[in-house]
Write an enzyme that holds these catalytic residues in place. Structure first.
Site, PDB file in Angstrom:
ATOM      1  N   HIS A 287     -18.662 -13.287  18.593  1.00 21.72           N
ATOM      2  CA  HIS A 287     -20.046 -12.539  19.106  1.00 21.72           C
ATOM      3  C   HIS A 287     -20.376 -12.998  20.437  1.00 21.72           C
ATOM      4  O   HIS A 287     -20.128 -14.231  20.749  1.00 21.72           O
ATOM      5  CB  HIS A 287     -21.032 -12.905  18.072  1.00 21.72           C
ATOM      6  CG  HIS A 287     -21.270 -12.194  16.816  1.00 21.72           C
ATOM      7  ND1 HIS A 287     -21.564 -12.697  15.712  1.00 21.72           N
ATOM      8  CD2 HIS A 287     -20.344 -11.030  16.550  1.00 21.72           C
ATOM      9  CE1 HIS A 287     -21.431 -11.742  14.586  1.00 21.72           C
ATOM     10  NE2 HIS A 287     -20.765 -10.789  15.017  1.00 21.72           N
TER      11      HIS A 287
ATOM     12  N   HIS B 232     -28.343 -21.624  16.286  1.00 25.37           N
ATOM     13  CA  HIS B 232     -29.618 -21.028  16.426  1.00 25.37           C
ATOM     14  C   HIS B 232     -30.790 -21.629  15.842  1.00 25.37           C
ATOM     15  O   HIS B 232     -30.759 -22.351  14.895  1.00 25.37           O
ATOM     16  CB  HIS B 232     -29.747 -19.474  15.683  1.00 25.37           C
ATOM     17  CG  HIS B 232     -28.811 -18.375  16.361  1.00 25.37           C
ATOM     18  ND1 HIS B 232     -29.265 -17.620  17.528  1.00 25.37           N
ATOM     19  CD2 HIS B 232     -27.648 -18.265  16.106  1.00 25.37           C
ATOM     20  CE1 HIS B 232     -28.297 -16.893  17.841  1.00 25.37           C
ATOM     21  NE2 HIS B 232     -27.305 -17.150  17.018  1.00 25.37           N
TER      22      HIS B 232
ATOM     23  N   HIS C  36     -16.647 -18.275  16.937  1.00 23.61           N
ATOM     24  CA  HIS C  36     -16.436 -16.913  16.809  1.00 23.61           C
ATOM     25  C   HIS C  36     -16.821 -15.817  17.909  1.00 23.61           C
ATOM     26  O   HIS C  36     -17.409 -16.191  18.829  1.00 23.61           O
ATOM     27  CB  HIS C  36     -17.216 -16.387  15.562  1.00 23.61           C
ATOM     28  CG  HIS C  36     -18.701 -16.491  15.798  1.00 23.61           C
ATOM     29  ND1 HIS C  36     -19.577 -17.492  15.878  1.00 23.61           N
ATOM     30  CD2 HIS C  36     -19.631 -15.254  15.593  1.00 23.61           C
ATOM     31  CE1 HIS C  36     -20.669 -17.198  16.172  1.00 23.61           C
ATOM     32  NE2 HIS C  36     -21.077 -15.834  15.587  1.00 23.61           N
TER      33      HIS C  36
ATOM     34  N   ASP D 103     -23.109 -13.557  22.022  1.00 20.29           N
ATOM     35  CA  ASP D 103     -23.978 -14.655  22.408  1.00 20.29           C
ATOM     36  C   ASP D 103     -23.295 -15.944  22.053  1.00 20.29           C
ATOM     37  O   ASP D 103     -24.100 -17.158  22.303  1.00 20.29           O
ATOM     38  CB  ASP D 103     -25.431 -14.373  21.469  1.00 20.29           C
ATOM     39  CG  ASP D 103     -25.170 -14.403  19.826  1.00 20.29           C
ATOM     40  OD1 ASP D 103     -24.085 -13.970  19.321  1.00 20.29           O
ATOM     41  OD2 ASP D 103     -26.086 -15.070  19.444  1.00 20.29           O
ATOM     42  N   HIS D 104     -22.058 -16.019  21.694  1.00 21.67           N
ATOM     43  CA  HIS D 104     -21.126 -17.199  21.901  1.00 21.67           C
ATOM     44  C   HIS D 104     -20.267 -17.327  22.640  1.00 21.67           C
ATOM     45  O   HIS D 104     -19.553 -18.301  23.147  1.00 21.67           O
ATOM     46  CB  HIS D 104     -20.765 -17.519  20.359  1.00 21.67           C
ATOM     47  CG  HIS D 104     -21.870 -17.834  19.285  1.00 21.67           C
ATOM     48  ND1 HIS D 104     -22.144 -18.754  18.591  1.00 21.67           N
ATOM     49  CD2 HIS D 104     -22.662 -16.732  18.782  1.00 21.67           C
ATOM     50  CE1 HIS D 104     -23.213 -18.609  18.150  1.00 21.67           C
ATOM     51  NE2 HIS D 104     -23.630 -17.327  17.887  1.00 21.67           N
TER      52      HIS D 104
ATOM     53  N   HIS E 120     -19.617 -14.762   8.124  1.00 20.24           N
ATOM     54  CA  HIS E 120     -20.370 -14.040   9.174  1.00 20.24           C
ATOM     55  C   HIS E 120     -19.647 -12.980   9.980  1.00 20.24           C
ATOM     56  O   HIS E 120     -19.780 -11.845  10.227  1.00 20.24           O
ATOM     57  CB  HIS E 120     -21.127 -15.164   9.947  1.00 20.24           C
ATOM     58  CG  HIS E 120     -21.838 -14.758  11.282  1.00 20.24           C
ATOM     59  ND1 HIS E 120     -22.949 -14.188  11.110  1.00 20.24           N
ATOM     60  CD2 HIS E 120     -21.425 -14.821  12.484  1.00 20.24           C
ATOM     61  CE1 HIS E 120     -23.457 -13.989  12.547  1.00 20.24           C
ATOM     62  NE2 HIS E 120     -22.412 -14.375  13.127  1.00 20.24           N
TER      63      HIS E 120
ATOM     64  N   ASP F  67     -22.513 -19.839  13.412  1.00 21.60           N
ATOM     65  CA  ASP F  67     -23.605 -18.790  12.588  1.00 21.60           C
ATOM     66  C   ASP F  67     -22.889 -18.997  11.429  1.00 21.60           C
ATOM     67  O   ASP F  67     -23.386 -17.946  10.594  1.00 21.60           O
ATOM     68  CB  ASP F  67     -23.597 -17.451  13.140  1.00 21.60           C
ATOM     69  CG  ASP F  67     -24.103 -17.429  14.698  1.00 21.60           C
ATOM     70  OD1 ASP F  67     -24.707 -18.642  15.335  1.00 21.60           O
ATOM     71  OD2 ASP F  67     -23.922 -16.432  15.009  1.00 21.60           O
TER      72      ASP F  67
HETATM   73 ZN   LIG Z   1     -22.554 -14.507  15.185  1.00 26.33          ZN
END
Ligand SMILES: [Zn+2]
Length: 237
Positions: A56, A167, A54, A58-59, A112, A129
Site C-alpha cells: 500500500h 496506524h 506490504h 501509505d507504506h 489485508h 496493517d
Molecule cells: Zn495497508
C-alpha cells in the site's frame, strides 16, 4: 534499543529502530519520505536499512525518494509491484537488517493484502496493517480465513512481545470492541487509558500480545466464520 514513531499523514506511524541513540536507523514502512528525512536530520542520524510490510502507498511511497538520498538494503515481500526491494523475504526467512544486531523472522500474514508480511524479533513485532491494537486490518485482497489464520499466528507469539502497528486506530477500535464485548472490563480500562494518552497527544502504541489477547475482539473469534462476521460488522460500524 530505541524504537521511535515518526508520524505521517493523518494517523500513520513510520517506526524508526536504532540500537542506541545517535546510531543509524532502520525505518519501517516509509509511506512518506518528508517526515523521515526531517526526523533523520533532527536526530542527526543516517539511514541504515528499510523494512516494508506490504505494497500500500501509505507504506511505500517514500521508499524510492529515500533511496535517492541513501543507498541502503530494503527488505520486503516478494512483490514486483513494489519498486526498490533489494532483499525479498518470505515465511520463515531470518535476516539481520543492516544497522541492527538483531535477527528478524519473517511471518507471512496475508489478508489485508496478499503480499503482507510481518517482522518478528525477540520481544518486538512490526505487523503493518494486519494487527492493530484492539482491531485488525480490512480485507482488501485476502479472504476471512487468510486474515484469521494470520492473526492466529501473531496471537501465538510470546505474550511479552511489543506490537508496533502502523496506524493510530486504537480509540476507534476500542469503541467497536466495547460494542462487541460489552462485559469486557479490560476493554473499558483500555478506553480510559487510551483517552488519556490521546489527550496528551501520545501514541497508544506499542501494544503487546498479552494486552491484545485481553482487548482485541478479533483475537477472540473461535473460527474463521466468527471472524468474518465480526469483520463485516466492523466495516459498517
Ligand atoms: Zn495497508
Amino acid at each position: 534499543m530505541l524504537i521511535s514513531p515518526i508520524r505521517a499523514f493523518d494517523d500513520n506511524y513510520i517506526w524508526a529502530i536504532q540500537p542506541a541513540a545517535g546510531a543509524p536507523a532502520v525505518i519501517v514502512d516509509p509511506g512518506d519520505e518528508t517526515p523521515v528525512l526531517q526526523w533523520l536530520k533532527t536526530q542527526q542520524v543516517d539511514l541504515a536499512s528499510i523494512l516494508i510490510t506490504h505494497h500500500h502507498w501509505d507504506h511505500t511511497d517514500g521508499l524510492l525518494p529515500l533511496l535517492k538520498h541513501f543507498d541502503v538494503p530494503v527488505y520486503g515481500p516478494h512483490n514486483p509491484k513494489i519498486e526498490g526491494i533489494s532483499h525479498p523475504v518470505a515465511e520463515g526467512d531470518r535476516f539481520t537488517p543492516a544497522g541492527l544486531e538483531l535477527e528478524f523472522r519473517v511471518i507471512e500474514t496475508p489478508g489485508h493484502t496478499l503480499d503482507h508480511i510481518s517482522f518478528y524479533a525477540e520481544d518486538i513485532l512490526f505487523c503493518g496493517d494486519t494487527l492493530f491494537s484492539a482491531g485488525c486490518g480490512r480485507m482488501f485482497e485476502g479472504t476471512a480465513p487468510q486474515l484469521y489464520n494470520s492473526l492466529r499466528k501473531l496471537a501465538e507469539l510470546p505474550t511479552s512481545t511489543a506490537v508496533y502497528c502502523a496506524h493510530e486506530y486504537t480509540a476507534a477500535n476500542l469503541k467497536f470492541a466495547a460494542a462487541a464485548e460489552p462485559d469486557n472490563a479490560a476493554v473499558k480500562q483500555a478506553q480510559q487509558q487510551v483517552a488519556k494518552w490521546r489527550e496528551h497527544d501520545k501514541p497508544s502504541l506499542p501494544s503487546d500480545i498479552a494486552r491484545e489477547l485481553a482487548i482485541n475482539p478479533f483475537l477472540h473469534a473461535r473460527n474463521a466464520e466468527e471472524f468474518a462476521q465480526l469483520r463485516q460488522w466492523k466495516d459498517k460500524f
